[in-house]
Each structure stands twice: as structure tokens, then as C-alpha cells.
Enzyme design. Structure first.
Site, PDB file in Angstrom:
ATOM      1  N   ARG A   1       0.807  -1.220   0.000  1.00  0.00           N
ATOM      2  CA  ARG A   1       0.000   0.000   0.000  1.00  0.00           C
ATOM      3  C   ARG A   1       0.845   1.277   0.000  1.00  0.00           C
ATOM      4  O   ARG A   1       0.621   2.185  -0.818  1.00  0.00           O
ATOM      5  CB  ARG A   1      -0.923   0.028   1.247  1.00  0.00           C
ATOM      6  CG  ARG A   1      -2.113  -0.883   1.149  1.00  0.00           C
ATOM      7  CD  ARG A   1      -2.449  -1.426   2.512  1.00  0.00           C
ATOM      8  NE  ARG A   1      -1.450  -2.425   2.831  1.00  0.00           N
ATOM      9  CZ  ARG A   1      -1.606  -3.732   2.601  1.00  0.00           C
ATOM     10  NH1 ARG A   1      -2.741  -4.170   2.137  1.00  0.00           N
ATOM     11  NH2 ARG A   1      -0.636  -4.591   2.856  1.00  0.00           N
ATOM     12  N   THR A   2       1.801   1.347   0.920  1.00  0.00           N
ATOM     13  CA  THR A   2       2.539   2.606   1.097  1.00  0.00           C
ATOM     14  C   THR A   2       3.361   2.923  -0.142  1.00  0.00           C
ATOM     15  O   THR A   2       3.350   4.048  -0.653  1.00  0.00           O
ATOM     16  CB  THR A   2       3.447   2.499   2.336  1.00  0.00           C
ATOM     17  OG1 THR A   2       2.666   1.987   3.418  1.00  0.00           O
ATOM     18  CG2 THR A   2       4.023   3.839   2.717  1.00  0.00           C
TER      19      THR A   2
ATOM     20  N   LYS B   1      25.600  -6.450  -1.462  1.00  0.00           N
ATOM     21  CA  LYS B   1      27.046  -6.716  -1.561  1.00  0.00           C
ATOM     22  C   LYS B   1      27.794  -6.155  -0.364  1.00  0.00           C
ATOM     23  O   LYS B   1      29.023  -6.071  -0.378  1.00  0.00           O
ATOM     24  CB  LYS B   1      27.603  -6.077  -2.842  1.00  0.00           C
ATOM     25  CG  LYS B   1      26.976  -6.582  -4.125  1.00  0.00           C
ATOM     26  CD  LYS B   1      27.543  -5.794  -5.304  1.00  0.00           C
ATOM     27  CE  LYS B   1      26.694  -5.983  -6.552  1.00  0.00           C
ATOM     28  NZ  LYS B   1      26.975  -4.952  -7.551  1.00  0.00           N
TER      29      LYS B   1
ATOM     30  N   ARG C   1      11.409   3.673   3.728  1.00  0.00           N
ATOM     31  CA  ARG C   1      10.911   2.628   4.642  1.00  0.00           C
ATOM     32  C   ARG C   1      12.087   1.754   5.035  1.00  0.00           C
ATOM     33  O   ARG C   1      12.890   1.360   4.187  1.00  0.00           O
ATOM     34  CB  ARG C   1       9.832   1.774   3.991  1.00  0.00           C
ATOM     35  CG  ARG C   1       9.518   0.546   4.838  1.00  0.00           C
ATOM     36  CD  ARG C   1       8.278  -0.156   4.438  1.00  0.00           C
ATOM     37  NE  ARG C   1       7.097   0.577   4.844  1.00  0.00           N
ATOM     38  CZ  ARG C   1       5.877   0.043   4.871  1.00  0.00           C
ATOM     39  NH1 ARG C   1       5.701  -1.217   4.544  1.00  0.00           N
ATOM     40  NH2 ARG C   1       4.835   0.762   5.237  1.00  0.00           N
TER      41      ARG C   1
ATOM     42  N   HIS D   1       4.831   5.440  11.625  1.00  0.00           N
ATOM     43  CA  HIS D   1       4.367   5.345  10.239  1.00  0.00           C
ATOM     44  C   HIS D   1       3.441   6.556  10.051  1.00  0.00           C
ATOM     45  O   HIS D   1       2.211   6.437  10.038  1.00  0.00           O
ATOM     46  CB  HIS D   1       3.613   4.028  10.045  1.00  0.00           C
ATOM     47  CG  HIS D   1       3.347   3.645   8.622  1.00  0.00           C
ATOM     48  ND1 HIS D   1       3.539   4.501   7.555  1.00  0.00           N
ATOM     49  CD2 HIS D   1       2.884   2.482   8.091  1.00  0.00           C
ATOM     50  CE1 HIS D   1       3.206   3.882   6.430  1.00  0.00           C
ATOM     51  NE2 HIS D   1       2.805   2.656   6.727  1.00  0.00           N
TER      52      HIS D   1
HETATM   53  N1   CP Z   1      -0.243  -0.089   5.825  1.00  0.00           N
HETATM   54  C1   CP Z   1       0.953  -0.415   5.284  1.00  0.00           C
HETATM   55  O1   CP Z   1       1.977   0.160   5.645  1.00  0.00           O
HETATM   56  O2   CP Z   1       0.909  -1.398   4.349  1.00  0.00           O
HETATM   57  P1   CP Z   1       2.166  -1.820   3.443  1.00  0.00           P
HETATM   58  O3   CP Z   1       3.167  -2.484   4.381  1.00  0.00           O
HETATM   59  O4   CP Z   1       1.647  -2.761   2.422  1.00  0.00           O
HETATM   60  O5   CP Z   1       2.758  -0.583   2.870  1.00  0.00           O
END
Ligand code: CP
Length: 312
Positions: free
Chosen positions: A58-59, A86, A108, A136
Site C-alpha cells: 500500500r505505502t 554486496k 521505509r 508510520h
Molecule cells: N499499511 C501499510 O503500511 O501497508 P504496506 O506495508 O503494504 O505498505
């Protein structure tokens, strides 16, 4: 009033006025996303690197769509096929990306604090797309936007967040954002998944799910973050569902108009019954839709568009 944001590492330090301004701007971009022509030139000539060192559906997708809708130039960094494998360090990798002059790094990473660490080594503005158990922030914002759309307010809402609170960056960002916005936040989960000191964050913690659900306006279910647990913190999935899973019967404890949320990915039959996940109270895919608008708002602000926004 001008709304400015030079980075987004978390919601912990953001004030109510800033959070409300971001949600207002996201509503504007949501209307843009409903037009036939969804693309605007706002971030033309802005280079954004999507630096994802942990999996995401999603993100990652919604940041990329948000960037395209804003006409930014984008680079999707693929950690698995990169020279991280590496032995190149995270900081060296980021400094090499910085040498190509990106304006924004959307990041991320499985380690809490990774965005703050990288910010010391690169000039690009860092937008945190989830760092370990820490925060998040764009998920917290899209969750608040969804609540505000359905309930007309955030102040005074009873929000129940249920599941693995200890390992959840989604829970932390929601707790920071929601308490700042005046919500009454209740968390529930097995005692092994409730971290110490929750009361200092302004929430009420329950070792059973029922008191958290009673009269709740919003029920947010969380996945058990098995990838962040050293040892099993509960006997098995069946036991977990029996005591903490959101069933149709348990949902009757919440307000009649309560909405059911989940950040995804969902584990059906573990934290949520399939009939609740697909039921008429769920707003789970609306959360995903709102993710694009929220990420457009954040990228627009971090790229320096805040002054223009308020004058619109
Ligand atoms: N909600 C969320 O962070 O989903 P993803 O890990 O798929 O990005």
C-alpha cells in the site's frame, strides 16, 4: 496562515494546527483525485527517490501514484537488487543516491530511527514511510482523515486500537496524532503486547478487548508483527482470535455507527473475522484511497508548496 513542513519523520512533534492543516490539504487532493484529469503540475522538476528497504504494498504504491499525480520525477530504489546485498552500508547507499541530487527521499526501513539517522547524512528531505516499530506517520494521517470524513471530527471520538501495540508503528503514529487532536484513545491486547508506559502517552490500556470496544466510535485492528518479535508472545493464532479477534459478536459492543479500520496487511481469522473485514462497517479500502491524497499533501508540503496552499 502558512503551513510548512521541511520533512516528516513522525507525528509525535506535530501540533494540532499542523495536523489539521495537513488533513485539509489532503481533502483538497482527494477532490483532485476524483477529477477526470487527476494530474497537477505542482511538483514538476522535483526528484523523489522511493527508498524502500522493507516490503510494502500500500505505502509504496500510493507514494508512487501520489508522485505521478503531482508530476514529480521518481526513482524507485529496489533494495533486493541493489548493492546493499554486496555489503554497502545504508549510509553509503544513501550518500550515493544523494549524489544524484534528489529533493526528497521517501524511506521505509525495518530499523526504528533509520530516517532520523539518514537525515544527518543527506541533504534531501526525508519522509518516513515506516521505520521499524517507531512511526508510520502517513498511515496515521490517512487513518485520521478517514475518521474525520466518517465522523465529522476527531476531537472526543473514542478510538479503540486492538492488537500488537508493542511492535506497531501504526499504533504509535495514531496514538501521537489522535491524542494531539483530542481523541479518547483506548488500546487493548495481550499483556505481552502492551508496552510499559502507555499511560504516559495519554491512552488507556486494557489487557482485555471488551472494555476498549464498549461504545467505541472507531475500531482499529492491528496485525501481529511476527517479523518484529523475538519470541512468540501468544500461544497460537487460534488462541489469539478467540480472545482478541474482532468477531461480529464483539463488534456489537462498539457504537452502532462504529467504523472498522485496519492498516493492512490483514490476517483474516487471526485479528479479524472475514465477515467483519468484508462487512458494511469496514472502511479498509477507503483508508487505502485516502493514502494517495495524504501522501500528495505531504510531498507537496515538503517540496515547499505550503504558502501557495493556504492562499488557494
Ligand atoms: N499499511 C501499510 O503500511 O501497508 P504496506 O506495508 O503494504 O505498505
Amino acid at each position: 496562515m502558512s503551513l510548512s513542513l521541511d520533512r516528516l519523520h513522525g507525528l509525535e512533534s506535530l501540533e494540532q494546527e499542523t495536523l489539521s492543516g495537513i488533513l485539509d490539504l489532503a481533502e483538497h487532493f482527494k477532490r483532485v483525485n476524483e477529477r477526470r484529469v487527476k494530474k497537477v503540475p505542482a511538483l514538476r522538476n522535483v526528484l523523489i527517490v522511493n527508498f524502500f528497504v522493507e516490503n510494502s504494498t500500500r505505502t509504496r504504491s500510493s507514494f508512487e501514484i501520489a508522485e505521478k499525480r503531482l508530476s514529480a520525477d521518481t526513482l524507485n530504489f529496489n533494495a533486493k537488487s541493489s548493492s546493499l546485498s554486496k555489503g554497502e552500508t545504508l549510509i553509503d547507499t544513501a550518500r550515493n543516491l544523494q549524489a544524484m541530487s534528489p529533493d526528497i527521499l521517501v524511506m521505509r526501513h525495518p530499523a526504528a530511527g533509520a530516517p532520523a539517522l539518514l537525515a544527518k547524512h543527506v541533504d534531501a528531505a526525508i519522509v518516513n514511510a515506516g521505520d521499524g516499530w517507531h512511526e508510520h506517520p502517513t498511515q496515521g494521517l490517512l487513518d485520521m482523515l478517514t475518521m474525520r470524513e466518517h465522523k465529522g471530527r476527531i476531537d472526543g471520538l473514542k478510538v479503540a486500537i486492538i492488537g500488537d501495540i508493542a511492535h506497531s508503528r501504526v499504533a504509535r503514529s495514531n496514538i501521537f496524532g489522535l491524542t494531539t487532536m483530542g481523541a479518547d484513545v483506548h488500546v487493548a491486547g495481550p499483556p505481552t503486547m502492551l508496552p510499559p508506559g502507555l499511560n504516559t502517552l495519554g491512552v488507556t490500556a486494557h489487557p482485555r478487548v471488551e472494555p476498549a470496544l464498549e461504545g467505541a466510535d472507531v475500531v482499529m485492528m492491528l496485525r501481529i508483527q511476527k517479523e518484529r518479535m523475538g519470541n512468540d508472545l501468544f500461544p497460537n493464532d487460534r488462541e489469539y482470535f478467540r480472545y482478541f479477534g474482532l468477531t461480529p459478536e464483539r463488534l456489537t459492543l462498539a457504537d452502532d455507527d462504529a467504523i472498522v479500520m485496519h492498516p493492512g496487511p490483514m490476517n483474516r481469522g487471526v485479528e479479524i473475522a472475514p465477515e467483519v473485514a468484508d462487512g458494511d462497517r469496514n472502511v479498509i479500502l477507503e483508508q487505502v484511497t485516502n493514502g494517495v491524497a495524504v501522501r500528495m499533501a505531504i510531498l507537496y508540503l515538503v517540496a515547499g508548496g505550503g504558502q501557495m496552499t493556504q492562499e488557494r
